[in-house]
Design an enzyme around this catalytic site. Structure first.
Site, PDB file in Angstrom:
ATOM      1  N   GLY A 119      30.430  34.859  23.375  1.00  0.00           N
ATOM      2  CA  GLY A 119      29.553  34.564  22.257  1.00  0.00           C
ATOM      3  C   GLY A 119      30.188  33.566  21.311  1.00  0.00           C
ATOM      4  O   GLY A 119      31.342  33.140  21.480  1.00  0.00           O
ATOM      5  N   ASP A 173      32.918  41.133   5.218  1.00  0.00           N
ATOM      6  CA  ASP A 173      31.803  40.864   6.130  1.00  0.00           C
ATOM      7  C   ASP A 173      31.587  42.048   7.064  1.00  0.00           C
ATOM      8  O   ASP A 173      31.438  41.877   8.273  1.00  0.00           O
ATOM      9  CB  ASP A 173      32.088  39.589   6.941  1.00  0.00           C
TER      10      ASP A 173
END
Length: 1307
Positions: free
Chosen positions: A1011, A1127
């Protein structure tokens, strides 16, 4: 005082203990009488000598007078006053001489006649206090248990002086003790008293309940520390009372200049039975000043006997005890009773039924000291909790001890079946392993077998003759003193043999166990010889008590405990059944001989034979029965009546097959009858009979029988009689073996694909009994497996406990679930350790270090998961202590990082590469190994890292690529403990070393894409032979890359992704990390896609809590390091070993990842306006969205200034992750506009939690979402709450009832 018993029943044992207490009370009275005769000063009182003579006979009247004097001496301490009143008119019937002064009834000036208060017999005490105080006293008197309202705060009517009124009922009224309220005290109302006690004791109780199970010593150490912190006394000790009523100091904390009493033993008379009885009624006893003069009581002359002060908090110490305190320098004391359950059937009275005094917690002070009553109430409450915890530990210890005895009995029984009776003394384990003893002996057939410290063979024979002559009517004898048991040869045995337990196994044969005298086991740190010590033992002092105790226990062993005698009795029954075979054989031979002689002539001769046969059948030691041709009972001897519980008169004319035989034996008995009636006799056939009467709760009676034909004068068969042997006890133990063997066979032969590899080894270390999961692994020598076998044995014991004994809070399915997980861990340990030993013996074999590492990591993860669950879910249960005995993670970790094992791995790796010889590597590791052997305190992990570190330096500059690859792999795993080394080479942070990194990069092979994101792309690769993830950042001087590398280099936690290295190749910034199976978001999506009901959540509630608990533990580790993630969301949480099936429940391993935006909290660098609030809006905290900054006061301001990132913003994001895991959807799924999401967050809008969310979890998530970051919980608090919620879910106490996870693979 000797304890000699002739039987082994629990009731008799309890009565014997009661007799010991009665005798001890007599000794107390005798000692008191000697003290009283010594005069007021007690100068002529010889303490040590008096203790030894106190067992002499004392008149019953003197004992009664002594007990009355202890309770009704009519003296109180002067730190308070006492008033006794009638109910319900509150008229005074007794008061202390200081009452008028203490209650401010003596004015400072001469009062007028109308103002004078008078305290005397008949005075209404309510008139001496304010109206509100009088009302409080009346309200307390109206309650059934007046002591529940103590202390009652009252005020004197004249002066307003506040007092504590402590009331209790006696036979003639109410006794009220008054104590002063000091200015530093915080008076509590009656309603708030109990609550206040709970609050003050809360910290201590929490600490007690958090202790691991099974460690009574640690529990006692903790309680004395907590009591000293509460009360401030100079010395706090925990006393334990032994079976013979003597005491021992088992825990102590003291002022450093005081003499230690730890380990002190003192005779039972030091704490008289009367004092112990009073402590059972009034569980906290305060003596403020042993030198203070006591205050006399004045009572109504119409009262026939002195007022009882048994429940008074002011009762004065007796002169003997006060002198003892003064001699030892203890001016003040506070004594608290420790009471636990007493499971003995026999009890002295209703007050003490079911409870017993285990010991005391004693506080001592070298100056006068008074503790206010509210604080004493706190201590009493704390003692109740301590008693409950101690009771759990004691019961667990008893269960484990009984389990050990049962296992030993099982093995001894097995030995008897193979080699009776010599196997129990010639093989291992033997009869010495059954109970604690110094020696044992078997006397059988006039021969003697000796084990350990015992009398000689001739002395054994003399003891046997003495038992047969003087104790022939009993089946055994136990005594802690052969001399006191009147054995004439006791003086010839010496100190080595004092106590004895004997069990009669035949009419003339015995088993013996022997113990040495108690003094050999007693040690006291304070018992040192001091030449300048003037104390000659005459005065009362701990040193004198210790000396007196040694005199008392001289020629006496530790007493035999009930559980030990039960074990001996059980073995005795087994042995008597085994030895009865010989007698049975004799009986059968005699019967058959008589039957074969039926050719006798003459009616008189036949009648004589019939009478003799009847006598033989009736008196035979074997169970014998007979039936006629219809199968109806016509003979039933005393022995079979005993074992079945069916009397002879009720058995006669019953049908054997219909009324007496169990259904499973009916066919067998019918066949025996059929053949016998045809003249064919069968032998050694097993049948099972029913039990009756008092035996109905027990198992069936199992007999091995011979069927014999009964013939008439014409030699026709007219019936059948059976001569049997009772093998019920043996079959019970054999069935236990069969069950264990059956479980082992299932493990070995079960072809289930999830079954872990397992095998066993013979006495030579060769493998056998492999199951299919082990594959084609060849037989091999495993080396030394003693430690592994011990480990497995301990774990199997734990699993047996869990699978067979239901817990109060855990059902059997839950226990089996835990046991199954533990078994998987142990089988992995077996495979890992045995393969490693195998390769140690075959150095030339090729190895797969990746396999070893993966097995070890899986093993350690499972072990820690189980151990963590136990710690979090079983705080007060026996199951926690039983399982933590295995020390799973500690054992596995130490074996996994064992230096010897690692050294072997180095040798094999170098041998395979051909770069270094085995001798060279051995030399390199030898010095380090010797250090470990010399100093076991050195941390093996650190030493292991040091060895790899040194070897890596030697190989990096050479062409030894294979060795360098292996060493770098090992070094990266050990790196978190390396910063303690003073020097580190430049290549350590080798992403700055281009030349080396370029060479290093050649070892990475890309195998696929995983990814990409806004700052990096992730690829699947193979590095050093291990599948890894390679994360490459965009740009050459990427700040995210440097930040992530700096953070990952300092992290080492099971819930944080691990970095192996960070090479820089052709200006590309890369991180080589462990390969995971995907992120949490993808897992949830796959779960939802597989669910038939698409509205159902992706995880069960138990899985939800497990996943977010792992996440919170990883985040707590980050915050402890001062790192803010910035995050946190499901896409940045990775998972491992996931199959998307129900069987994975509880096995989803979660790791927090992606630290590109992370920042240390204390960093002075501020983020730019373009980068500081990077992240995803749906997970951003409101203060982050609003561009807030941290002011010096720690509050958040919103004026657009460039911020420092607040720590609690991660907690808000964590709350959103919880929502994701619960629902399988992102936060605010209906809202597509990011700006609208920001507005909603700032306005306080939060996603709606699903209905299946437990109330406890919903409250926690709501706290995490709080608009004010200062009101959000820390991750440390979150971890604690989630662990507790997991406990509630597992035990069924949560508001949500979820199905327990299945351990079976769905078809």
């Amino acid at each position: 005082m000797s304890a000699t018993k002739k039987t082994y029943s629990s009731t008799t044992s309890a009565k014997s203990k009661h007799s010991v207490r009665v005798a001890q009370t007599t000794a107390d009275a005798a000692l008191e009488a000697v003290y009283e005769m010594s005069g007021d000063s007690g100068d002529s009182f010889d303490y040590s000598k008096s203790v030894g003579q106190s067992a002499e006979s004392v008149p019953a009247g003197a004992v009664t007078a002594y007990l009355q004097r202890m309770q009704r001496e009519g003296l109180i301490q002067n730190f308070g006053c006492m008033v006794a009143v009638e109910e319900p008119n509150f008229c005074v019937i007794a008061y202390s001489e200081n009452a008028s002064e203490f209650l401010d009834l003596i004015p400072q000036a001469v009062p007028s006649m109308g103002e004078m208060d008078v305290l005397g017999i008949g005075t209404d005490i309510r008139t001496l206090f304010t109206p509100s105080s009088s009302a409080a006293l009346e309200k307390a008197a109206a309650t059934q248990d007046i002591s529940l309202l103590n202390p009652i705060t009252v005020h004197c009517r004249r002066s307003g002086k506040p007092l504590y009124a402590i009331a209790h009922r006696i036979d003639i009224g109410i006794v009220i003790d008054f104590e002063a309220v000091k200015m530093i005290d915080v008076p509590v109302s009656a309603a708030a008293g109990a609550l206040q006690s709970h609050k003050l004791a809360a910290r201590a109780i929490t600490r007690l309940q958090a202790l691991p199970g099974g460690d009574i010593e640690l529990l006692c150490d903790t309680i004395v520390e907590e009591v000293r912190e509460l009360t401030g006394y100079d010395r706090v000790m925990a006393f334990k009372f032994h079976e013979d009523e003597h005491g021992e100091v088992v825990a102590e904390i003291r002022r450093m200049d005081l003499e230690p009493y730890m380990g002190l033993h003192y005779p039972a008379t030091d704490i008289p039975q009367a004092s112990r009885f009073l402590l059972m009624k009034n569980r906290v006893r305060l003596i403020a000043d042993c030198y203070a003069s006591p205050v006399k009581l004045i009572q109504d002359p119409d009262i026939r006997q002195p007022v009882s002060l048994a429940g008074s908090t002011l009762r004065a110490p007796h002169g003997c005890h006060a002198q003892y305190m003064g001699n030892m320098g203890s001016i003040a004391s506070l004594v608290m009773a420790v009471i636990i359950n007493d499971n003995e059937e026999y009890s002295r009275g209703a007050i003490q039924r079911g409870r017993k005094l285990w010991g005391l917690v004693v506080c001592q002070h070298t100056s006068p000291r008074t503790v206010p009553f509210p604080l004493r109430s706190v201590c009493e409450f704390l003692m109740q909790v301590f008693g409950m915890q101690l009771n759990l530990h004691v019961e667990l210890a008893a269960q484990l001890r009984e389990k050990h005895i049962l296992r030993t009995q099982t093995l001894l029984c097995d030995m008897l079946l193979r080699d009776a009776p010599i196997g129990i003394v010639s093989q291992t384990p033997n009869i010495m392993d059954l109970v604690k003893c110094d020696g044992a002996a078997l006397y059988y057939g006039k021969r003697v077998w000796l084990l350990g410290t015992t009398p000689t063979e001739n002395q054994i024979k003399e003891i046997a003759d003495w038992l047969l002559e003087h104790h022939n009517d009993s089946t055994g004898l136990s005594t802690d003193s052969l001399a006191d048991a009147n054995y004439p040869g006791a003086h010839l045995l010496g100190d080595a043999v004092c106590g004895m337990a004997a069990a009669k196994i035949t009419a003339k044969d015995f088993l013996f166990w022997f113990r040495s005298h108690t003094a050999t086991e007693v040690k006291w740190g304070g018992a040192k010889h001091d030449p300048d010590e003037k104390d000659d033992g005459r005065k009362m002092h701990p040193r004198s008590s210790f000396k007196a105790f040694l005199e008392v226990v001289n020629k006496r062993s530790p007493p035999w405990e009930d559980v030990e005698m039960d074990a001996i009795h059980s073995l005795q029954l087994i042995l008597r059944g085994s030895f009865r075979d010989i007698a049975d054989s004799d009986t059968k031979t005699m019967i058959h001989a008589r039957l074969n002689d039926l050719k006798l002539q003459g009616v008189e001769e036949r009648n004589a034979l019939a009478n003799e046969m009847s006598r033989v059948l009736e008196t035979a030691a074997a169970p014998i029965l007979a039936v006629d041709s219809r199968g109806m009972i016509n003979a039933w001897n005393a022995k079979i009546a005993q074992v079945t519980g069916l009397p002879v008169e009720e058995a006669m004319h019953c049908s054997l097959t219909k009324d007496l035989v169990l259904d499973e034996s009916v066919v067998v008995v019918e066949r025996l009858l059929s053949l016998a009636l045809q003249g064919e006799e069968e032998q050694n056939v097993e049948i099972k009979l029913k039990t009756f009467g008092t035996q109905t709760t027990e198992r069936a009676v199992i007999l091995i029988v011979n069927a014999c034909c009964s013939r008439d004068a014409s030699d026709f068969v007219v019936g059948v009689f059976f001569v049997g042997q009772d093998v019920t006890e043996q079959r019970m133990f054999m069935d236990r073996f069969t069950r264990i063997q059956g479980g082992e066979k299932t493990t070995v032969q079960d072809p289930h694909p999830l079954m872990r590899p397992s095998f066993d080894g013979d006495e030579f270390g060769r493998t056998f009994k492999r199951n299919s999961a082990l594959g084609g692994l060849k037989d091999h020598a495993t080396g030394s497996v003693e430690r592994l076998d011990l480990y497995l044995r301990r774990a199997e014991e734990c699993m047996e406990v869990m699978e067979t004994i239901p817990s109060p809070k855990f059902n059997n399915k839950q226990c089996q679930y835990l046991a199954g997980k533990l078994k998987a861990v142990l089988q992995s340990a077996s495979l890992f350790l045995r393969i490693s030993h195998h390769e140690h013996h075959e150095l030339g074999a090729s190895i797969d270090m990746g396999r070893h590492v993966e097995i070890f990591k899986l093993l350690l993860a499972l072990a820690k998961e189980i151990e963590s669950f136990i710690q979090g879910c079983c705080k007060d249960e026996w199951i926690k202590a039983a399982m933590t005995l295995t020390n799973v993670s500690e054992y596995v970790s130490s074996m996994g990082f064992n230096l010897e094992l690692c050294k072997i791995a180095f040798c094999k790796s170098c041998a395979a590469s051909g770069s270094l010889t085995l001798d060279q590597i051995e030399v390199i590791c030898k010095d380090e190994a010797e250090v470990v052997k010399r100093n076991a305190s050195i941390d093996v992990d650190t030493l292991f890292a040091k060895v790899i570190y040194d070897l890596t330096e030697k190989t990096l500059s050479s062409d030894q690529n294979d060795l360098a690859i292996y060493l770098l792999q090992r070094l990266k795993r050990a790196k978190p403990i390396l910063p303690s080394f003073s020097s580190r080479p430049s290549w350590w942070n080798f992403y700055d070393d281009w030349s080396f990194s370029e060479k290093f990069f050649q070892w990475i092979q890309i195998t696929g894409s995983l990814g990409s994101g806004s700052s990096a792309t992730v690829e699947k690769a193979v590095w050093l032979g291990t599948p890894v993830a390679k994360k490459t950042f965009y740009g050459r001087n990427n700040e995210d890359f440097k930040r992530e590398v700096e953070i990952l280099a300092e992290l080492c936690h099971p819930n944080i992704t691990s970095m192996f290295c960070s090479p820089l190749y052709r200006r590309k910034c890369s991180i080589i990390m462990e390969l995971m199976d995907g992120d949490l978001l993808a897992l949830m999506q796959r779960r939802l896609d597989r669910n038939e009901d698409h509205d159902s959540p992706p995880f069960s509630i138990l899985e939800v809590v497990d996943i977010i608990l792992q996440t919170s533990e990883g985040m707590n580790y980050l915050h402890e390091k001062g790192i803010i993630h910035r995050d946190l969301k499901s896409m940045n949480i990775l998972v491992k070993s996931v199959k998307v099936t129900k069987s994975e429940i509880g096995y989803v391993h979660v790791k927090v990842a992606d630290f590109g935006l992370s920042k240390t909290k204390d960093s002075s660098t501020r983020y730019s306006n373009q980068t500081w609030n990077r992240g995803t809006n749906r997970w951003m905290a409101p203060e982050v969205i609003n561009l807030g900054y941290e002011s010096t006061e720690g509050e958040i301001s919103f004026d657009g200034k460039v911020p420092k990132y607040p720590l609690k913003s991660d907690v808000y994001s964590f709350g959103m992750v919880c929502y994701e895991v619960l629902t399988g959807d992102v936060p605010f799924p209906e809202e597509k506009n990011p700006n609208n999401v920001k507005r909603m967050v700032l306005e306080g809008v939060r996603p709606d939690l699903p209905a299946h969310c437990p109330i406890e979890l919903k409250a926690l998530i709501t706290d995490c979402w709080n608009q004010d970051p200062l009101k959000r919980p820390s991750f440390a608090v979150i971890c604690q709450k989630l662990k507790y919620l997991k406990y509630l879910l597992m035990t069924g106490f949560s508001s949500y009832q979820d199905s327990y996870p299945s351990t079976e693979e769905p078809s």
